[in-house]
Structure formats: C-alpha cells, structure tokens
Design a protein around this motif. Structure first.
Motif, mmCIF file in Angstrom:
data_model
loop_
_atom_site.group_PDB
_atom_site.id
_atom_site.type_symbol
_atom_site.label_atom_id
_atom_site.label_comp_id
_atom_site.label_asym_id
_atom_site.label_seq_id
_atom_site.Cartn_x
_atom_site.Cartn_y
_atom_site.Cartn_z
ATOM 1 N N ALA A 88 41.429 0.643 9.663
ATOM 2 C CA ALA A 88 40.495 0.862 10.769
ATOM 3 C C ALA A 88 39.113 1.245 10.260
ATOM 4 N N GLN A 128 47.180 -4.316 15.200
ATOM 5 C CA GLN A 128 47.283 -3.607 13.916
ATOM 6 C C GLN A 128 47.426 -4.617 12.778
ATOM 7 N N LEU A 157 55.006 -3.339 14.144
ATOM 8 C CA LEU A 157 53.543 -3.504 14.201
ATOM 9 C C LEU A 157 53.091 -4.146 15.502
ATOM 10 N N GLN A 211 44.126 -6.229 12.066
ATOM 11 C CA GLN A 211 43.211 -5.329 11.340
ATOM 12 C C GLN A 211 43.576 -5.278 9.867
ATOM 13 N N SER A 218 48.258 2.462 7.533
ATOM 14 C CA SER A 218 47.428 1.629 8.410
ATOM 15 C C SER A 218 46.056 2.239 8.678
#
Ligand SMILES: Nc1ncnc2c1ncn2[C@@H]1O[C@H](COP(=O)(O)OP(=O)(O)OP(=O)(O)O)[C@@H](O)[C@H]1O
Ligand SMILES: [Mg+2]
Length: 1004
Positions: free
Chosen positions: A587, A612, A608, A615, A583
């Motif tokens: 970002a 998240q 999750l 994103q 993950s």
C-alpha cells in the motif's frame, strides 16, 4: 507525440512570442484560447520564480500587458519597460538567496512590491525613459511612497474598513490598472513621430480598448502562469532537478488537458499501480496554490506516506513560496493558521483531514480550500476509515461549490457510484511504464494468467531446479527456485501471509544461498547493519543480522519505523536484493521489484481480495530499470478455483461504510453535522445525506430500514447518550457540551462517555508525582484488544511501581491482589473490569517507554514486538492530542490542558528533550536526530541554515539527496513557524472592525 512520451510538454499559450521575452505573465487568458493554442517554444528561465513568489495580486500586477498588446511590440521595443522589467527581475532572482530574511520579506505583499517593482525600476534618473514610461514610473514611485508610509514594518496596522486581504492587495491592483491606463495614454498620446507610427499607435490603442473590455468580462477558471500546464518553467525544472522527471507520460498530459480539469470539475482517475498518478495530482495542487492562490488538502492513508510527501514537497514549497503543512499523528493545528500572504498545502492522514475540514467549516473558511486530493480513493470502502473519507468529502461537497475534488486509485470497481457521489468525471487508462506479466505456480509448473483462456491459466514452463530431499522438505513451494532466478542481479519481493512467516522465509532462503552473495556490496551491508544497530541503541534484530550480509531482509510492522526506513532505502539502492514482507508494503510505498512472489493467496487466514492482489502484483517492474515485471502467485491445488476468480474477476466494489458497526459512522456524522450547524433537524440531516455515497447505494445498503428510519434511530441514540438535544420530532437539534467535545476531539462515540467518566474520576485524585496516571488516561481504548496480557510480566512491573502509583492503579480498578492471583494462575472470583486491567497493562508499557526511551528494552521486557510498542506509542500520542481537544471544550477539565499539551509532545517524540526540535522535521527519526545533534546541528535553526553538502559530509552515510530533503523540510518548518508567529502579530495589531467610536458608543 511519440510512443515513449518523449515529446515536449504541450505549451498552452496564447502567444509564445511574447512568452519568449520572459515578459510578465497573464492571469487573464481567455479559457477558450488557453485550451486551444499550443506553442512549443519553451520559455526561458526568466519565468519567474520572483513572480511566483508574489501573491496572486502581485501576479496580476505584472500580468496583463502581453495578452493585451498582442504582437504590438512597437510600444515595448528597444529599451522598453518590459526589457527593463525582465532585466531587473532576473537581477532580483539572482539575488534571491534562500536566506530567511528574504523569505520573511516575501511574506508581506507590500514588501513583494518593494522587492520587485521598486528594485526593477531602480532609483536612478528616469529622464532617459519615454514620457509615458516616465509617467508609469511616477505612478509606481507614488505607490511605493504610499506603501512605504503605511508599511515600514512587515506588520502594518491594517484598516479594517478597507478589509483585510482586499485592503492589502488593492494598491497593487490599482497599479496594474494604472499601468494599463498609462500605456493606453501612451498609445494615444500625440508625439512628433511619423504618421505611420501615429496610425500604428491608434490601432494599438483601439486593440487595447477591445482587450480591456474583453478582460472585464472574462474570469478565467485558472489563471495561467506559464508554459508548463499553466505553471512556470521553473516547475518543470524542479521536477527534473528534484525528481528526475524529464517529461510527462502521454496519459499524464492527456489527463491534465482534459476539459474537466481545465474547468476545475471534480475528477476520479484510475490507473494501474506505478502509473504515475501522483504527479498529475501534484501539478494540479501547484496550479491551485500558485495560479489560483488557494489552499489544498492532500489526503494520504498512512502517517509514513504523509511524512514522505511533506519531505518531497518541501523543496517545491521553498522554491515556489508556499507552505507544506503536516497533519499526521499529533501534528497539525485546528483550525490551520490563516495565512494572508501565503498559501498552504495540508498533507494529511484520513482522520486529520476530517478534523481539518471540520475546523474550516466551523470558522467559515472552507472556501479557502481550492482543491482536495484523495489518494487511494478505493479506501472509501475500507471499514471505519472509509466512512471518515466519505464524511470529509460529503462535507466539502455540501459546504462549497468552489472546491474541486480529485480522487485517484489503482483499484476501482464501481466507478459509476463514486462518480455519482463526487459528481465527478472519470479518466481511466491502463498505462504502466513497465509491462506486467502475471503467473501462477502449481506444483512445479508455471502458468501464465490469461483472461482469454477458458481456464484462465496458460501453460508457460516447468520449474528447472534440482532440489535435495532435505531442501524439498524445507521449501516445498519452490520459493528458493523462484527467487534465485532473479536475485542477486535483479530485485525480488516475497509477500507472506503473516509476520512470522516473513522472518521464517527470509531465514530459509539465506540457508540455501551461495557464498557469493556475501561478497556483493559488502561494505554497504556493513554500514546498513551498523545503522540498524544505532537505531536499536546497540541492538540488532538477530534475523536481520543473519540475512542482511546475504542482501536479504524482512519488512513488516514488527520492525520499528526507523528499521523499516533503513531497509527500504537499502532495497531501493540495490544493497538489498530481496525483501520478504506482508501486504502492508503493497500500500503506497514505492518499492518496485523485477519479480513479485505471493507466497500464498492468503493474508493471515483470509483469502486475498482482488484489490489486495492487484496492489501486490502491481509492485512488479521498475520503471527505467526493468523491461518487464513479473508476478508469481504460489498456489496449492485446493486453492486453484478460488485463485481463478482472484486473478480474473473484476475489481471489488467500493461500498459506503457509514452503516458499518451499527451505523457508527452515521452516528458520528450526524453529531458533527449538528455540532457544525450544518443540520438542526432530521430533515436537514437527510438533505445532507443526499450527497453521500450511502445515498447513491441506498437501495443496496438500506434493505431492512429506510435511510430516514436509520437517521431517526441515530438521533435517538445520540440523545440518549447526552450528545445532542432536540424536540420530540427531531427538530431544533443542538449539540451538548459533551457532544461538541466528542466531535471536536474526534473521539470515537463508543468511548466518549467512558472517557468523560475516566477524566472526571481522574480529577478527584490526579497523581502528579508520576506520569503514570496521565498516561493511563490517554492510553487508546482501541488498542486494548490488540495486546495479550502476560500476567507474570504484569505482576513484576506492578511490584516495581511506587506506593502512590499502586494506590492510583487500585483506585482506577486494578488492585495488586488481582494481578498477583492471575500471575499465580489462580482463578479470581472478584468482578474486575478486564478492559480497565488491560488498559493499565498498556499504560505500563507506555510508562516504561517514556522513562527509558528505548523501544527495544521495553519490547523485550513485555514480550512484545518493538513495532507494536512503537505503534502503541504513536497511537497514544494521537489519542492524547484528541483528549486534549476534548478537554478544551469542557470547562471542568481545564487542569488537564497544560498537562496534556506537554504529554502529547513527550509521547510524540519520546526521546531526550534536546532531540525533539530536530525530530519535528518530517522524517528525521531518533538515531538520525542524535547524529545531527552530535554533529552540532542542535536546533531547527541550525538545520534550516545548514549547507546540504556540509551536512552530508558531516553525517556518516547521509546521501546528499537526503541531506537536501532534511534541510528543505527544516526550512519549511521554520518558515511555517515564523509565519504563524507573524500572523499572530498581525492579528494583534489589526484594529477591530467593531471598534467603538464616538458615534457608535451605546448609551449605558
Ligand atoms: N512522467 C514520469 N516520468 C518518469 N517517472 C515518473 C513519471 N511520472 C511518475 N513517475 C515515477 O513513477 C513512480 C510511480 O509513480 P506513482 O507513485 O505516482 O505511481 P502511482 O500511480 O501513484 O502508483 P500506486 O498506485 O502504486 O500508488 C514514481 O517513482 C514517480 O516518480
Ligand atoms: Mg500512488
């Protein structure tokens, strides 16, 4: 405005006619008019690199005429002064080579004037000028004379009585005034011209009078420098040249034209990922730097993002004459260098931004900050780092009313709370340059996410792929079917729940890919592998060695930052068509894909979060390349219900973290409030807290105890830790020396007492014939939990230490006998502090890296991932600089200062000494630095003076675009260093304002 946002950028002008002459610009356009008028004729390029290069006062100098004189061109026509100004300005611009002599010259306002106006008018005879203009030239000459007398060098001795900044700027302001007055006289002067001309000039002078009076009453929010949202056309050109951005999206234009933006009120704007949020922030930053002549702070969540932004803005800084300063890791000065003639944008991580704001408050310079921009504002709700953002913003809000705050995010739930906290307005839009289609996969069926459906999922299609029985076993989730629908023609990201899973999945996919994959962009893949090998000093990750030839790779924190960069670049250029990743890739880093696959709805063992998920799926769809983007979330039957909530629920709320971990954030906030003299009593602390997100959410967060009670408890705790002192009723709070050192070093309160004890103990028998002891002292406490000790490795490494090093280790609490027994698997009864033992283990890792400078070898030896070793190293570098600031506040630790300064540098770069100056340039990593060094670019100055074309040819596979960025960053850094030295010289040569005189001398 057409749908594609193709329309010309709106030009906010009072009079486009005057602009089209490329004449000097105004600072003084009335706000109302600026908002209302739109002109569409873009200004020619004359606008003004040179005038931007001037500081604010210089711009004022050449500002007023056009708005003052409206359409009265009679004054200025044929052979006019402005035409001459234009011509000469163009000449000055043409000769404005990016050499450093020119850059240096620009730093002095006096020189600015010399460069511009004196050159403009030239030394030639002025007889051919009209009387009034002759008068103006005489004025200029007079001013020049004065300036030359006072400012032969670029470091004039300033007269403190006239003030520093004001003192240096005043001459230009008066010239501006005089110019207006001269023109007034000109307008009013009797002449032998016709009666109609006399009448016209009378009207002119009347108008001028009105305009002058109006000017005195108008103080525009942001002076206008040109047609591109108040910025010169040059900025628009640079956006195209450096970023390929031709025009702004419609929402970007709307946002920039919002009333609250025009009036510099705080703003939060939220748009989906890839919506182009950064560009709006950057334009606002440029306006603040160039038009309002104020510094800016741009807060980004990760070091890599900070470095990317520094690289990206360096060229703008060089062209438009402002500084781009990096505040990340161990970089950044506190307080920042005070620049009288130039403005800076500080690009900072969350932690560094907080320290920076503290240092500005301490030196009463917080007003210099015109704008604070927070990217990924939802991180306010992200644990202890969120608490730091909250403290930073609350301090800015409390200390100054003139600093504007802008926050942006793709994922904000409770915007109202954040608006209340930041006293901000909100702009929301769901624009995405590429449409996103979200799907989920259950067994072999694909469903489209549809919020209007009761079930949330709408049948879309069945997966069409023939699986052999062995394949079914290997790939029960049909990942191969999903990826081969898009690769190699399009790109694909596969998010996996763990690092190990990334490596397994990419390996598995490769096994079932056709041979044709190997033939695509073969030569570039060979180069990538070669570069990966060079970055690993001869070693390549075996997984990458196998997958890269197929055009696939994995990406997670176990890779070194150099490997990650190479993989990212290869993916962006299409050499790689698929990445498996964790993950962390979601970002910030802008690596979009045609299809994004979420291997499971988990990150490690946690389901999750909505933010998240957003994103990750937000990476789908590459603007300008794909017509749509799609995401597929792979689900098991058991996850179906939870997944519905995940894809359809509103965004999570962003909650204050000041009370997290027993109020750790609140404790450190109170300590710094007392230390910075913002609060000296419980009441004042409470007063400050009224401006926090915690206060906005107090009913939700302070359930068991009131905020006042929580504060009193924190004050008591800080007193018990000997960090602050005060009277029994929470009055007259003062910070102790230890307290000051703690907040100035940004040392976690949990560790400040231990750090003090460790350093004191260290002084008693500091081992100096090896750096192990010092390294141990700066090994970050918070990394201890992240590393599992391998006792065999520990023992082996311990036995390799010198006798003195072993003795030191025993002295801090790690005796050989203990490690030997643990390695032999015996139970040890002796009471040993395991934190100390683990910390020494990490210190041994760092010690080995410093000795060998090879992450790979050390990682292998200690059975750790090279990415972990690298992040340990960068955390140690950052902590070392914190410890240095800590020791600077405590007299007894003076011997550490010189040692820690050097150690910070060594930990930050961890390469042979000759490469350090090159690695100081943002984004230049070790193998690139080595290539540069071998190509003859051995110093920062070599790089700064490099020709990007030559550089790109000299270094294998260095793209011209990257070469340009390297040269620009190097120039910026050199510029910044030179300017800092210049400031120091100026400071030295400035007469103190409290210089004793015969009159003031006290009787002794
Ligand atoms: N007006 C524009 N025209 C063309 N491209 C643009 C424009 N504005 C931004 N972009 C490009 O779009 C891409 C995404 O922009 P940006 O990184 O600002 O998105 P974001 O909204 O911050 O997304 P995220 O939430 O993922 O950080 C960048 O490559 C940027 O250069
Ligand atoms: Mg962004």
């Amino acid at each position: 405005m057409n749908a594609a946002g193709e329309q010309d950028v709106q030009i906010k002008r009072v009079s486009s006619r005057k602009r089209s002459r490329g004449s000097p610009k105004t600072h003084l356009t009335p706000a109302g008019e600026r908002g209302g008028a739109t002109g569409h004729r873009p200004r020619p390029n004359t606008c003004s690199l040179s005038s931007i290069m001037f500081d604010g006062a210089a711009a004022q100098y050449c500002s007023d005429s056009e708005d003052l004189f409206g359409d009265y061109d009679s004054l200025l026509e044929d052979g006019s002064l402005l035409a001459k100004l234009d011509e000469a300005e163009q000449k000055a611009r043409r000769s404005d080579q990016p050499d450093f002599t020119a850059l240096r010259r620009r730093q002095s306002p006096e020189d600015v004037l010399t460069d511009s106006i004196m050159d403009l008018l030239g030394d030639g005879p002025s007889e051919d000028l009209p009387a009034s203009q002759r008068q103006f030239k005489e004025l200029i000459d007079g001013t020049a004379e004065r300036l030359r007398d006072g400012g032969k060098t670029s470091t004039p001795v300033r007269d403190p009585e006239r003030g520093t900044e004001e003192g240096t700027r005043r001459p230009r302001r008066s010239v501006a005034d005089q110019m207006k007055r001269t023109m007034l006289c000109n307008a009013a002067a009797p002449s032998s011209v016709s009666r109609s001309a006399v009448l016209k000039e009378a009207v002119v002078s009347e108008e001028i009078g009105v305009a002058l009076r109006a000017m005195e009453t108008i103080i525009p929010e942001t002076p206008d420098l040109g047609p591109f949202f108040g910025l010169p056309t040059r900025v628009k050109e640079l956006m195209f040249k450096l970023r390929g951005i031709k025009d702004l999206y419609d929402w970007q234009k709307t946002c920039l034209n919002l009333d609250c933006v025009q009036h510099r009120r705080n703003l939060i704007y939220s748009l989906p990922t890839s919506g182009g949020k950064t560009l709006v922030a950057e334009i606002l930053i440029l306006r603040e730097l160039l038009c309002r002549r104020k510094d800016c702070l741009f807060i980004l969540p990760y070091i890599s993002l900070v470095q990317e932004k520094v690289r990206g803005l360096a060229s703008f800084g060089l062209e438009l004459d402002f500084m781009v300063e990096e505040y990340a890791g161990s970089k950044g000065r506190f307080p920042p260098v005070k620049r009288r003639n130039n403005r800076s944008v500080y690009i900072a991580t969350i932690e560094k931004a907080h320290s920076l704001v503290n240092s500005l408050i301490e030196t009463s310079r917080v007003d210099d900050l015109g704008l604070v921009v927070v990217d990924e504002l939802h991180m306010l709700g992200g644990g202890s780092r969120g608490a730091i953002i909250e403290m930073t913003l609350a301090k800015v809000l409390h200390m100054t009313k003139s600093t504007q705050i802008i926050g942006m995010s793709a994922t904000l739930g409770n915007i109202k709370d954040l608006q209340a906290f930041l006293r901000a307005e909100n702009y929301t839009n769901d624009f995405r340059p590429v449409q996103l289609k979200e799907y989920v996969k259950l067994n072999d069926t694909i469903y489209e996410v549809d919020q209007t459906e009761e079930e949330c999922f709408k049948f879309s299609r069945l997966l069409n792929f023939k699986y052999s029985s062995s394949m079914k076993k290997m790939d029960p989730d049909h990942i191969i079917a999903l990826v081969t629908e898009v690769i190699p023609a399009h790109s694909c990201l596969v998010f996996c729940p763990t690092k190990k899973n990334c490596e397994n999945v990419v390996g598995m996919i490769c096994k079932y890919l056709k041979e044709e994959f190997l033939q695509l962009r073969k030569a570039e893949k060979v180069v990538l592998l070669r570069e990966l090998k060079a970055s690993g000093s001869g070693s390549v990750c075996p997984v990458l060695r196998r997958t890269v030839p197929y055009g696939l790779a994995y990406h997670h924190s176990g890779l070194t930052s150099e490997e990650r960069k190479l993989v990212e670049e290869a993916y962006s250029n299409g050499v790689l068509c698929l990445l498996t990743c964790t993950s962390t890739l979601a970002a910030g880093i802008n690596l979009p894909a045609r299809r994004v696959i979420l291997r499971s709805p988990f990150v490690a063992a946690d389901f999750l979060k909505r933010s998240q998920y957003k994103q990750m799926v937000g990476r789908a769809g590459r603007a300008g390349i794909d017509s749509t983007g799609e995401s597929v979330l792979i689900l098991q039957d058991k996850d179906r219900d939870m997944a519905k909530t995940l894809v359809c629920a509103p965004m999570e709320n962003c909650v204050s973290n000041l009370l997290l971990d027993d109020g750790k954030g609140l404790l450190s906030l109170i300590l710094s409030l007392v230390g910075l003299n913002i609060s000296s009593s419980v009441d004042q602390v409470l007063d400050f807290l009224c401006g926090t997100l915690l206060f906005v959410q107090r009913e939700q967060l302070c359930v068991e105890t009131s905020l006042a009670e929580a504060v009193r408890r924190c004050v008591g705790l800080l007193e018990s830790k000997d960090l602050i002192t005060g009277t029994a009723h929470g009055q007259s709070l003062q910070v102790t020396k230890l307290g000051r050192a703690t907040y100035k070093g940004s040392v976690d309160l949990t560790y400040s007492n231990i750090l003090y004890k460790d350093l004191s103990q260290g002084l008693e028998g500091l081992l100096l014939n090896s750096c192990l002891h010092l390294v141990y002292l700066v090994t970050p406490y918070n990394m201890i939990a992240q590393c599992k000790t391998d006792w065999m490795v520990y023992f082996r490494q311990f036995t390799l230490l010198s006798a003195a090093e072993q003795k030191m280790s025993a002295a801090v609490g790690v005796p050989e006998s203990f490690i030997a027994r643990k390695a032999a698997g015996q139970t040890v009864r002796k009471t040993v502090n395991m934190e100390v033992v683990s910390r020494m283990y990490l210190a041994l890792v760092l010690f080995s890296v410093l000795k060998e400078t090879s992450l790979w070898k050390v990682a292998e030896r200690f059975q750790l991932s090279r990415g972990f070793v690298q992040s340990l190293l960068s955390s140690a570098a950052a902590f070392c600089s914190c410890v240095l600031h800590f020791t600077e506040e405590l007299e007894e630790f003076w011997p550490f200062r010189a040692l820690l300064t050097e150690l910070t540098r060594r930990l930050s770069y961890c390469v042979t000494a000759e490469l350090i100056p090159l690695m100081e340039v943002a984004g230049v990593m070790e193998s690139r630095a080595r290539q540069l060094y071998h190509a003859g670019y051995r110093t920062l100055t070599h790089l700064a003076n490099a020709d990007a074309d030559v550089l790109s040819n000299a270094i294998e596979h260095l793209l011209l675009r990257r070469a340009n960025q390297i040269v620009a960053s190097a120039r910026m850094l050199l510029n910044e260093k030179a300017a800092a030295l210049q400031e120091e010289v100026d400071e030295l040569l400035t007469k103190p304002s409290d210089q004793p005189t015969a009159e003031t001398r006290p009787l002794i």
